[in-house]
Design a protein around this motif. Structure first.
Motif, PDB file in Angstrom:
ATOM      1  N   ARG A  59      96.109-104.201 -15.973  1.00  0.00           N
ATOM      2  CA  ARG A  59      95.105-105.149 -15.488  1.00  0.00           C
ATOM      3  C   ARG A  59      93.873-105.104 -16.379  1.00  0.00           C
ATOM      4  O   ARG A  59      92.892-105.781 -16.132  1.00  0.00           O
ATOM      5  CB  ARG A  59      94.720-104.814 -14.039  1.00  0.00           C
ATOM      6  CG  ARG A  59      95.854-105.110 -13.056  1.00  0.00           C
ATOM      7  CD  ARG A  59      95.471-104.902 -11.599  1.00  0.00           C
ATOM      8  NE  ARG A  59      94.261-105.619 -11.281  1.00  0.00           N
ATOM      9  CZ  ARG A  59      93.146-105.042 -10.829  1.00  0.00           C
ATOM     10  NH1 ARG A  59      93.073-103.752 -10.639  1.00  0.00           N
ATOM     11  NH2 ARG A  59      92.085-105.772 -10.559  1.00  0.00           N
TER      12      ARG A  59
ATOM     13  N   LEU B  70      98.057-108.449 -16.100  1.00  0.00           N
ATOM     14  CA  LEU B  70      98.026-108.932 -14.729  1.00  0.00           C
ATOM     15  C   LEU B  70      96.572-109.065 -14.293  1.00  0.00           C
ATOM     16  O   LEU B  70      95.721-108.292 -14.727  1.00  0.00           O
ATOM     17  CB  LEU B  70      98.758-107.961 -13.799  1.00  0.00           C
ATOM     18  CG  LEU B  70     100.211-107.645 -14.143  1.00  0.00           C
ATOM     19  CD1 LEU B  70     100.800-106.679 -13.123  1.00  0.00           C
ATOM     20  CD2 LEU B  70     101.051-108.902 -14.248  1.00  0.00           C
TER      21      LEU B  70
ATOM     22  N   GLN C 173     101.007-109.503  -7.882  1.00  0.00           N
ATOM     23  CA  GLN C 173     101.390-108.887  -9.159  1.00  0.00           C
ATOM     24  C   GLN C 173     102.860-109.157  -9.465  1.00  0.00           C
ATOM     25  O   GLN C 173     103.220-109.453 -10.613  1.00  0.00           O
ATOM     26  CB  GLN C 173     101.135-107.377  -9.131  1.00  0.00           C
ATOM     27  CG  GLN C 173      99.679-107.019  -9.118  1.00  0.00           C
ATOM     28  CD  GLN C 173      99.437-105.540  -8.894  1.00  0.00           C
ATOM     29  OE1 GLN C 173     100.345-104.774  -8.551  1.00  0.00           O
ATOM     30  NE2 GLN C 173      98.198-105.111  -9.072  1.00  0.00           N
TER      31      GLN C 173
END
Length: 146
Positions: A52, A66, A74
């Motif tokens: 992320r 993500l 996700q």
């Protein structure tokens, strides 16, 4: 099959990928936390980094970035990135440690609470020794997969 490395923010996702049969390392299981070390591990083990962290993704070739925090979101992002997400008929990876699973024989010892292998298929992790079977958790994971 693609091999993944999930960074420190994606431990739950690592377990889902393992249940889907993917060889998935989790950075914290390896004691790796810094961006440089995570990127090095992904390259050294030829793993696709899932993160992320936009800066880390930009510095790591082939990384999947993500943006969502929620596990179901996700999973949708991974599916949109081209990752096939389904539970295999025969479980292959340990959700806890990523070890390979082997089927338990009907006469094998098993922990209290595990079903009888003569009635329900049971697998044991070759690495951590954990026992697994397709119970309510399996069904819950299946229902969350996009």
């Amino acid at each position: 099959m693609t091999r993944f490395l999930c960074d420190a923010m994606l431990g739950k996702l690592a377990r889902y990928l393992r249940m889907c049969g993917y060889d998935t390392a989790y950075a914290l299981d390896r004691g790796v936390e810094t961006d440089a070390a995570v990127g090095d591990l992904a390259r050294h083990e030829s793993r696709t980094l899932v993160t992320r962290d936009a800066d880390l993704a930009a510095r790591t070739a082939g990384a999947i970035l993500l943006t969502e925090r929620d596990i179901e979101a996700q999973l949708r992002e991974l599916r949109a990135a081209g990752v096939s997400l389904s539970l295999p008929e025969t479980p292959r990876r340990c959700g806890r440690c990523n070890g390979a699973l082997e089927r338990v024989g009907t006469d094998a010892e098993r922990p209290a609470g595990a079903p009888d292998p003569a009635e329900t298929s049971v697998w044991r992790c070759e690495e951590c020794g954990g026992h697994f079977w397709k119970g309510s958790h399996w069904d819950d994971v299946r229902s969350r997969l996009p």
